[in-house]
Design a protein around this motif. Structure first.
Motif, short mmCIF file in Angstrom:
data_model
loop_
_atom_site.label_atom_id
_atom_site.label_comp_id
_atom_site.label_asym_id
_atom_site.label_seq_id
_atom_site.Cartn_x
_atom_site.Cartn_y
_atom_site.Cartn_z
N GLY A 251 14.55 35.09 -5.00
CA GLY A 251 15.36 34.53 -6.08
C GLY A 251 14.48 34.25 -7.28
O GLY A 251 13.26 34.47 -7.25
N TRP A 252 15.09 33.80 -8.34
CA TRP A 252 14.38 33.45 -9.58
C TRP A 252 14.92 32.12 -10.07
O TRP A 252 16.14 31.93 -10.13
N PRO A 253 14.05 31.18 -10.42
CA PRO A 253 14.53 29.85 -10.83
C PRO A 253 15.23 29.85 -12.18
O PRO A 253 14.91 30.65 -13.07
N THR A 254 16.17 28.95 -12.30
CA THR A 254 16.88 28.78 -13.58
C THR A 254 16.22 27.72 -14.45
O THR A 254 16.32 27.77 -15.67
N THR A 255 15.56 26.76 -13.81
CA THR A 255 14.85 25.71 -14.55
C THR A 255 13.52 25.42 -13.86
O THR A 255 13.33 25.75 -12.69
N GLY A 256 12.62 24.77 -14.62
CA GLY A 256 11.32 24.42 -14.07
C GLY A 256 10.21 24.94 -14.96
O GLY A 256 10.45 25.57 -15.99
N PRO A 257 8.96 24.71 -14.57
CA PRO A 257 7.82 25.14 -15.37
C PRO A 257 7.59 26.64 -15.33
O PRO A 257 7.97 27.31 -14.37
N THR A 258 6.98 27.15 -16.37
CA THR A 258 6.58 28.55 -16.39
C THR A 258 5.44 28.74 -15.40
O THR A 258 4.53 27.91 -15.30
N TRP A 259 5.50 29.84 -14.62
CA TRP A 259 4.47 30.12 -13.62
C TRP A 259 3.73 31.37 -14.06
O TRP A 259 4.27 32.47 -13.97
N ASN A 260 2.53 31.22 -14.57
CA ASN A 260 1.81 32.33 -15.18
C ASN A 260 2.68 32.94 -16.28
O ASN A 260 2.96 32.29 -17.26
N GLY A 282 23.28 45.39 0.62
CA GLY A 282 23.88 46.49 1.36
C GLY A 282 22.88 47.46 1.94
O GLY A 282 23.22 48.33 2.73
N GLN A 283 21.61 47.32 1.55
CA GLN A 283 20.56 48.18 2.08
C GLN A 283 19.80 47.48 3.20
O GLN A 283 19.44 48.09 4.20
N LEU A 284 19.51 46.20 2.99
CA LEU A 284 18.83 45.39 3.99
C LEU A 284 19.58 44.07 4.12
O LEU A 284 20.21 43.60 3.17
N HIS A 285 19.53 43.45 5.30
CA HIS A 285 20.09 42.11 5.44
C HIS A 285 19.39 41.21 4.42
O HIS A 285 18.16 41.20 4.34
N THR A 286 20.18 40.47 3.65
CA THR A 286 19.60 39.70 2.54
C THR A 286 20.13 38.28 2.52
O THR A 286 21.34 38.05 2.53
N PHE A 287 19.20 37.32 2.46
CA PHE A 287 19.54 35.90 2.37
C PHE A 287 18.88 35.36 1.10
O PHE A 287 17.67 35.17 1.05
N TRP A 288 19.72 35.13 0.07
CA TRP A 288 19.22 34.75 -1.25
C TRP A 288 18.82 33.28 -1.27
O TRP A 288 19.36 32.44 -0.55
N TYR A 289 17.86 32.97 -2.11
CA TYR A 289 17.46 31.59 -2.34
C TYR A 289 17.90 31.18 -3.74
O TYR A 289 17.31 31.64 -4.70
N ILE A 290 18.94 30.45 -3.91
CA ILE A 290 19.74 29.68 -3.01
C ILE A 290 21.04 29.37 -3.74
O ILE A 290 21.08 29.48 -4.97
N GLN A 291 22.12 29.04 -3.07
CA GLN A 291 23.35 28.71 -3.78
C GLN A 291 23.25 27.34 -4.46
O GLN A 291 23.53 27.19 -5.64
N ARG A 292 22.83 26.32 -3.69
CA ARG A 292 22.57 24.99 -4.27
C ARG A 292 21.24 24.50 -3.72
O ARG A 292 21.00 24.55 -2.53
N ASP A 293 20.37 24.02 -4.59
CA ASP A 293 19.03 23.60 -4.18
C ASP A 293 19.09 22.50 -3.13
O ASP A 293 20.01 21.67 -3.11
#
Length: 391
Positions: A251-260, A282-293
């Motif tokens: 996943g990719w964060p929506t808020t927080g500090p810049t990392w590099n 649809g290609q690989l089983h995928t569990f996204w991070y995250i719906q609610r923190d």
């Protein structure tokens, strides 16, 4: 005529295979405020993820980090997510917390109680069991340097997997695939090659956002997210040999500090979803991070629908363009050993491709509170081989 028929067969086969790939989210044991979730909280979460506006499919699976409801460790009770999953018909990738422990007896006791209490309604939902989460990374030199918390060595995890198989051998989950979740750098570390033989699947936590550039040679700006992810995924698939690889966190964060060079924002999270997620859904089983923190300790917030009302913070519609050609989509990675897959959650890690918390407790639980490559490709390869023969 033959070409048209084969095209239809290919499309039908690809569609059928794609439907076999789980779409889900990670789910911690607490809210982002550190409040322990009850059944009603999990029900709301699981129901919301199945009706996300614009989603490219139904996200009806979750990955958990523990089988134990927090505060019941002395006499382990099943986490209330189980009852919520039954109510909402949500598939379960079970998690067993193994960091800093000498036994998984508590995790297995809670799981055995769930099997006895809920029976087939529960066991039919279980798609896999992950024994541990990012333990190899935490116990590595990088993990120690980054103060990622207490981990577990491969030999310890191997014994835990043996214990799990033995305890479940007489239950309805006896044939459930048992694996482990870790960072791509842990899986590709040659010192862990023998451990790969002990698992049925490899759960890979992949975060271009946290890359330093040292491992892949690209800065971690969102524009480089796809090649970084692809490189890490392909390296994991190569290390896996004939074992299937699942995407267990990304996943990719929506808020927080810049990392590099990586900047959190809704816009960048959307770009990551569309350019990385949409290539692998649809290609690989995928569990996204995250719906609610659910990790109070993490500065970066990844939740894409924090109100749990089905409305995402950004557009989840996948572009109607062909998927990019990647070596991972053409690698014959067997899934014959089963289906199946928990995490420390997003925290701080450098160059590991993972988001690791500094706590050794399960995702969303404070330390004090808790003392295979795509079948689509294989089918299409067979179809086109037949096509060549017929023509």
């Amino acid at each position: 005529m033959r070409f048209s028929t084969l095209a239809v067969v290919a499309a039908s086969a690809a569609s059928a295979v794609a439907e076999d790939k789980y779409l889900g989210f990670n789910s911690g044991a607490t809210t982002d405020a550190g409040v322990i979730k009850k059944q009603a909280d999990f029900e709301k979460e699981f129901a919301a993820q199945q009706k996300l506006t614009g989603a490219p499919g139904v996200f009806n699976a979750v990955r958990l980090y523990t089988n134990i409801q927090p505060t019941t460790e002395s006499s382990p009770e099943p986490i209330e997510a189980f009852a919520a999953a039954i109510k909402t018909k949500t598939k379960l990738l079970l998690g067993m917390w193994t960091s800093g422990t000498k036994s998984v007896d508590g995790e297995l006791s809670a799981l055995e109680k769930a099997i006895k209490t809920y029976g087939k309604d529960f066991t039919d939902l279980v798609v896999g069991i992950s024994v541990g989460s990012e333990d190899l990374y935490r116990s590595s030199a990088d993990g120690v340097s980054n103060k990622a918390g207490v981990g577990a060595e491969a030999s310890v995890l191997t014994q835990f997997i043996k214990d799990t198989r033995a305890r479940l051998s007489g239950t309805a989950l006896k044939n459930t695939p048992i694996g482990h979740v870790d960072t791509w750098t842990a899986w590709t570390n040659s010192s862990n090659a023998e451990f790969i033989e002990a698992v049925d699947f490899l759960g890979a936590d992949l975060y271009p956002y946290y890359e330093s550039g040292a491992n892949i040679g690209l800065n971690n700006a969102v524009e480089n997210a796809f090649p970084i992810f692809e490189t890490a995924m392909n390296a994991t698939i190569k290390a896996a040999g004939n074992k299937p690889v699942w995407i267990t966190e990304t996943g990719w964060p929506t808020t927080g500090p810049t990392w590099n060079s990586a900047v959190p924002s809704n816009k960048n999270a959307e770009k990551y979803w569309q350019e990385v997620g949409c290539q692998y859904f649809g290609q690989l089983h995928t569990f996204w991070y995250i719906q609610r923190d659910s990790n109070p300790d993490n500065e970066m917030k990844f939740g894409l629908s924090p109100k749990l009302d089905g409305t995402p913070l950004y557009n989840l519609t996948c572009p109607s363009v062909p998927k990019k050609t990647t070596s991972s989509s053409s690698t014959s990675n067997s899934t014959s050993s089963g289906n199946g897959t928990s995490t420390t959650g997003s925290g701080n890690s450098t160059g590991s491709g993972s988001a690791n918390s500094s706590t050794s407790a399960p995702e969303g639980v404070s330390a004090g509170a808790f003392t295979a490559v795509s079948k689509t490709t294989l089918v299409l390869s067979a179809v086109f081989a037949v096509a060549a023969w017929m023509l």
